[in-house]
Design a protein around this motif. Sequence first.
Motif, PDB file in Angstrom:
ATOM      1  N   CYS A   1     -56.126  -8.858   6.463  1.00  0.00           N
ATOM      2  CA  CYS A   1     -55.411  -7.615   6.155  1.00  0.00           C
ATOM      3  C   CYS A   1     -56.392  -6.457   6.190  1.00  0.00           C
ATOM      4  O   CYS A   1     -57.491  -6.552   5.625  1.00  0.00           O
ATOM      5  CB  CYS A   1     -54.727  -7.702   4.789  1.00  0.00           C
ATOM      6  N   LEU A   2     -56.016  -5.382   6.869  1.00  0.00           N
ATOM      7  CA  LEU A   2     -56.853  -4.185   6.991  1.00  0.00           C
ATOM      8  C   LEU A   2     -56.012  -2.975   6.629  1.00  0.00           C
ATOM      9  O   LEU A   2     -54.900  -2.809   7.127  1.00  0.00           O
ATOM     10  CB  LEU A   2     -57.398  -4.049   8.414  1.00  0.00           C
ATOM     11  N   GLU A   3     -56.555  -2.136   5.774  1.00  0.00           N
ATOM     12  CA  GLU A   3     -55.824  -0.961   5.302  1.00  0.00           C
ATOM     13  C   GLU A   3     -56.503   0.300   5.809  1.00  0.00           C
ATOM     14  O   GLU A   3     -57.719   0.458   5.709  1.00  0.00           O
ATOM     15  CB  GLU A   3     -55.792  -0.962   3.772  1.00  0.00           C
ATOM     16  N   ILE A   4     -55.705   1.211   6.387  1.00  0.00           N
ATOM     17  CA  ILE A   4     -56.202   2.494   6.886  1.00  0.00           C
ATOM     18  C   ILE A   4     -55.549   3.593   6.050  1.00  0.00           C
ATOM     19  O   ILE A   4     -54.327   3.764   6.065  1.00  0.00           O
ATOM     20  CB  ILE A   4     -55.864   2.681   8.372  1.00  0.00           C
ATOM     21  N   ASP A   5     -56.376   4.318   5.308  1.00  0.00           N
ATOM     22  CA  ASP A   5     -55.872   5.349   4.400  1.00  0.00           C
ATOM     23  C   ASP A   5     -55.776   6.698   5.102  1.00  0.00           C
ATOM     24  O   ASP A   5     -56.436   6.960   6.119  1.00  0.00           O
ATOM     25  CB  ASP A   5     -56.794   5.475   3.182  1.00  0.00           C
TER      26      ASP A   5
ATOM     27  N   ILE B   1     -52.238  -2.122   7.502  1.00  0.00           N
ATOM     28  CA  ILE B   1     -51.406  -1.271   6.652  1.00  0.00           C
ATOM     29  C   ILE B   1     -51.837   0.177   6.856  1.00  0.00           C
ATOM     30  O   ILE B   1     -53.003   0.531   6.657  1.00  0.00           O
ATOM     31  CB  ILE B   1     -51.533  -1.672   5.171  1.00  0.00           C
ATOM     32  N   LEU B   2     -50.902   1.016   7.270  1.00  0.00           N
ATOM     33  CA  LEU B   2     -51.140   2.436   7.476  1.00  0.00           C
ATOM     34  C   LEU B   2     -50.551   3.198   6.309  1.00  0.00           C
ATOM     35  O   LEU B   2     -49.354   3.112   6.040  1.00  0.00           O
ATOM     36  CB  LEU B   2     -50.499   2.906   8.780  1.00  0.00           C
ATOM     37  N   LEU B   3     -51.398   3.928   5.609  1.00  0.00           N
ATOM     38  CA  LEU B   3     -50.966   4.713   4.456  1.00  0.00           C
ATOM     39  C   LEU B   3     -50.935   6.184   4.851  1.00  0.00           C
ATOM     40  O   LEU B   3     -51.973   6.786   5.136  1.00  0.00           O
ATOM     41  CB  LEU B   3     -51.911   4.498   3.270  1.00  0.00           C
ATOM     42  N   GLY B   4     -49.745   6.743   4.902  1.00  0.00           N
ATOM     43  CA  GLY B   4     -49.593   8.141   5.270  1.00  0.00           C
ATOM     44  C   GLY B   4     -49.459   9.036   4.068  1.00  0.00           C
ATOM     45  O   GLY B   4     -49.788   8.674   2.933  1.00  0.00           O
TER      46      GLY B   4
END
Length: 536
Positions: free
Chosen positions: A171-175, A133-136
């Motif tokens: 699941c991996l999240e990149i803030d 998940i890419l959080l822009g």
Amino acid sequence: MAEIRLPKVEQGQTKIRNVPIAVTPEGFWCCPSPVGFQKTLKSQKPLNKPKPSSPPPQVTAHKKQIPVTEKKPMTTPIKPTATYGDQRTFTPVNHGISAPVVPERVLRPKVEHVPRNVAIEYGEPGTSDMKVILLGKQGFCVKLSVHKKVLMEHSCFFTDKLSGQEPGLSCLEIDDCEDVESYVETVGLMYCKEMKQRLIKQSVSRVLRILKVAELLGFNSCIQSCLEYLEAVPWVGEEEEDKVVSSVLRLQGEGIGVTPVLKRISSNVTNPPNDTISHIMELVLKSNEERGRREMKSVVLKLLRENNSLPSYGGPADVCNETVYTLSRSCLDSLLSLFKQAVELEPSDKSMDRREPVVKQIALEADNLSWLLEILADRQSADEFALMWASQQELATLHSKLPIVSRHHVSCITARLFVGIGKGELLPAKDTRQLLLQTWLQPLINDYNWLQHGCRSFDRKVVEEGIGRTILTLPLEDQQSILLTWLGSFLKAGDNCPNLQRAFEVWWRRTFIRPYSDAQGHVPQSDSSMASKQQD
């Protein structure tokens, strides 16, 4: 890990939005910017805006009653999944379903509060085993369906993050992703066997963005492909070159080999050979092609001016000055020899076959000297040139023996020196200024009429101001001698002679008015002192 949560759709509210997905011909997914999302939502707002029920009709004498037709619920079809090739599948995420329009007006949420989410699947559909998940910025979110094995094989970043996770976590999240689009493209390159083919049609700025993300992800094969691309592709403009160099130097600081790219802008030799500038100038000075010589003189002069603006331009400047003076002496010797040849030709010999080559060479050498003088004046190093030119008594004597059409180019050099002294661009000694006026002012006056009408670059007002200011830098007795000689020529030739009236007026005031003004300034003081003595 954070998952994407969609807000519930309240009854009576229509929230239908298809996320725009764009696929370029090269196969890259173009992530729409938040501004693009806002524009999309605004364009859909009239379709989704609930309309209030019509008010009860009023019967009047002037209007007929209009029956109210029953409106059907408005629906918006959901776009199907967009697929490009066999590598990835793009699925727009819809945040609501169609609902009938209700009579009550419902306030819509502001555009900035509406979630902007996109789901992308790589590889064969349904085979992914984890989510990234890419959080822009501004709540923009992209969910990537990827394969853990592919990410760990290509990226050190994902290897470190996923190797310590429990098997059940997928699941991996990149803030705080500054460039979500480049993240998506870079991850997509992990599924490509020929990255060079993917990059070959991209712009330099786009590849630099991919290179930055590849550096963050530790995607070494992508970094190498980007460097190979940057080494081969032309860099258009100074701004683009600066961006490439700064990006490559950043990688070099981290120990990544970038030598092939930097060889375009740097050499293994610490200092360039001292004779390089000399060789370039010699080529320009010896050229017999007028247009090419003129254009390259302009280019070299412009580039040398850029070098002069550098704060640390010290040692090479001295080398360049020595080169220019060496070339100037050579041109002076050649010019003197050509004048002698022209004088030796018998006046009765009017054959153009003999005179024309000499006249052309005189014009060429005079133009070369003017160019070299311009270089020295820009570098505030023309004082010695003024002394060299002022010492050419033999050349000045031969000047009067040649036709004006053959000699007038030489007077342009004299005019440029007077303009430089008048503007303070060069500061020769008093004896040099005096010798320059004694040697070359009269030849300049003799050619003045031709210079006004035969030279496009000749500016009469600027030259006259320069001559006058040069004269006024001398002692008052020398000013008087030179200006009285000029006065005799001006009264005979008129407009065919330089107009030095301003300098003449200054000399006049210095000679006849200033002494008496100074004396009168002391008279009242002496008178008052004498009056005080009488009172005592």
